[in-house]
Enzyme design. Structure first.
Site, PDB file in Angstrom:
ATOM      1  N   ASN A 135       5.351 -16.996  60.535  1.00  0.00           N
ATOM      2  CA  ASN A 135       6.086 -17.835  61.474  1.00  0.00           C
ATOM      3  C   ASN A 135       5.487 -17.798  62.875  1.00  0.00           C
ATOM      4  OD1 ASN A 135       7.937 -18.733  59.579  1.00  0.00           O
ATOM      5  ND2 ASN A 135       9.405 -17.104  60.001  1.00  0.00           N
ATOM      6  N   GLU A 143      16.113 -17.514  60.683  1.00  0.00           N
ATOM      7  CA  GLU A 143      15.351 -18.187  61.726  1.00  0.00           C
ATOM      8  C   GLU A 143      13.848 -18.033  61.521  1.00  0.00           C
ATOM      9  OE1 GLU A 143      16.728 -20.188  63.625  1.00  0.00           O
ATOM     10  OE2 GLU A 143      18.822 -19.578  63.618  1.00  0.00           O
ATOM     11  N   CYS A 144      13.124 -19.074  61.915  1.00  0.00           N
ATOM     12  CA  CYS A 144      11.666 -19.040  61.805  1.00  0.00           C
ATOM     13  C   CYS A 144      11.016 -18.511  63.075  1.00  0.00           C
ATOM     14  CB  CYS A 144      11.134 -20.440  61.504  1.00  0.00           C
ATOM     15  SG  CYS A 144      11.412 -21.617  62.846  1.00  0.00           S
ATOM     16  N   GLY A 145      11.813 -18.263  64.095  1.00  0.00           N
ATOM     17  CA  GLY A 145      11.277 -17.736  65.348  1.00  0.00           C
ATOM     18  C   GLY A 145      11.287 -18.730  66.484  1.00  0.00           C
ATOM     19  N   LEU A 146      11.375 -20.026  66.164  1.00  0.00           N
ATOM     20  CA  LEU A 146      11.366 -21.035  67.220  1.00  0.00           C
ATOM     21  C   LEU A 146      12.583 -20.929  68.121  1.00  0.00           C
ATOM     22  CD1 LEU A 146      10.203 -24.291  65.391  1.00  0.00           C
ATOM     23  CD2 LEU A 146       8.844 -22.686  66.729  1.00  0.00           C
TER      24      LEU A 146
END
EC number: 1.8.4.8
Length: 244
Positions: free
Chosen positions: A132, A238-241
């Site tokens: 990610n 969450e993907c980190g964005l």
């Protein structure tokens, strides 16, 4: 609600930043999604950007924001592993809504990454987080910098996961304003908006997908599963964005 100066707010101690945001969020909670967008365009600093994963409900926020700011840059972080249906959905919405689409990708291609690191998404939470970072977080950071973003719109909703359940309408993230106009919407409101404006869900919605990301970390919903469990093997949501 008065205009916000980003540099002044960023210069405040964290406690005073938080207090200022609590005050304005108390008022934003009582506005409609359309009014929140209008308020942000009038009171928050440009440049303005809108991010989209072109997921299940993406047409809502894309339509909502571009009705008021047609030329707003729409940021897509393309991992190279999206579903074919997603790429076609991107093309369809870009044409239908006349989007100012800005695509950002990792520094290295998917094939190069696999040769160097293997299939990171099969390497547990640590591998997924590295994947990610390479394919989503770093390209997004580059996009925000390249576009000079000071205010970032996104289509997150509290109903989507436990981790999003306490998100405010307005926050500071990466040193810029982040506004979530439909944060308090439920699935019914999403459906009503799409229907009212002749918009569609992502094509995979009809095949049982509640959330759509990369092909290798997205699962079709099955009875007994939460929406969160359909992504990243249930290891994370969450993907980190939208973290940090």
């Amino acid at each position: 609600m008065s205009q916000f100066n980003l540099s002044e707010l960023n210069a405040l101690p964290k406690a005073k930043q938080a207090a200022a945001l609590v005050l304005v969020n108390g008022q934003l909670e009582h506005l409609t999604a359309q009014e929140r967008v209008s308020w942000a365009l009038d009171n928050l600093p440009g440049e303005f950007v809108l991010s989209s994963s072109f997921g299940i409900q993406a047409a809502v926020c894309l339509h909502l924001v571009t009705r008021q700011r047609p030329d707003i840059p729409v940021i897509l972080t393309d991992t190279g592993y999206l579903f074919p249906e997603t790429y076609r959905f991107i093309d369809d919405l870009t044409e239908k809504l006349q989007l100012n689409l800005q695509v950002f990708r990792a520094a290295h291609s998917p094939a190069w990454q696999e040769a160097r690191y293997g299939k990171l998404w099969e390497q547990g939470v640590e591998g997924i987080e590295r994947y990610n970072t390479l394919n989503k977080v770093e390209p997004m950071n580059r996009a925000l910098e390249a576009l000079g973003a000071q205010t970032w719109f996104a289509g997150l909703r509290r109903e989507q996961s436990g981790g999003r359940s306490q998100l405010p309408v307005l926050a500071l993230q990466r040193g810029i304003f982040k506004l979530l106009p439909i944060i308090d919407w439920d699935n019914r409101q999403v459906y009503q908006y799409l229907t009212q404006h002749g918009l569609s869900y992502h094509p995979l919605w009809e095949q049982g997908y509640l959330s759509v990301g990369d092909t290798h970390t997205t699962r079709k919903w099955e009875p007994g599963m939460s929406e969160e469990e359909t992504r990243f093997f249930g290891l994370k949501r969450e993907c980190g964005l939208h973290e940090g």
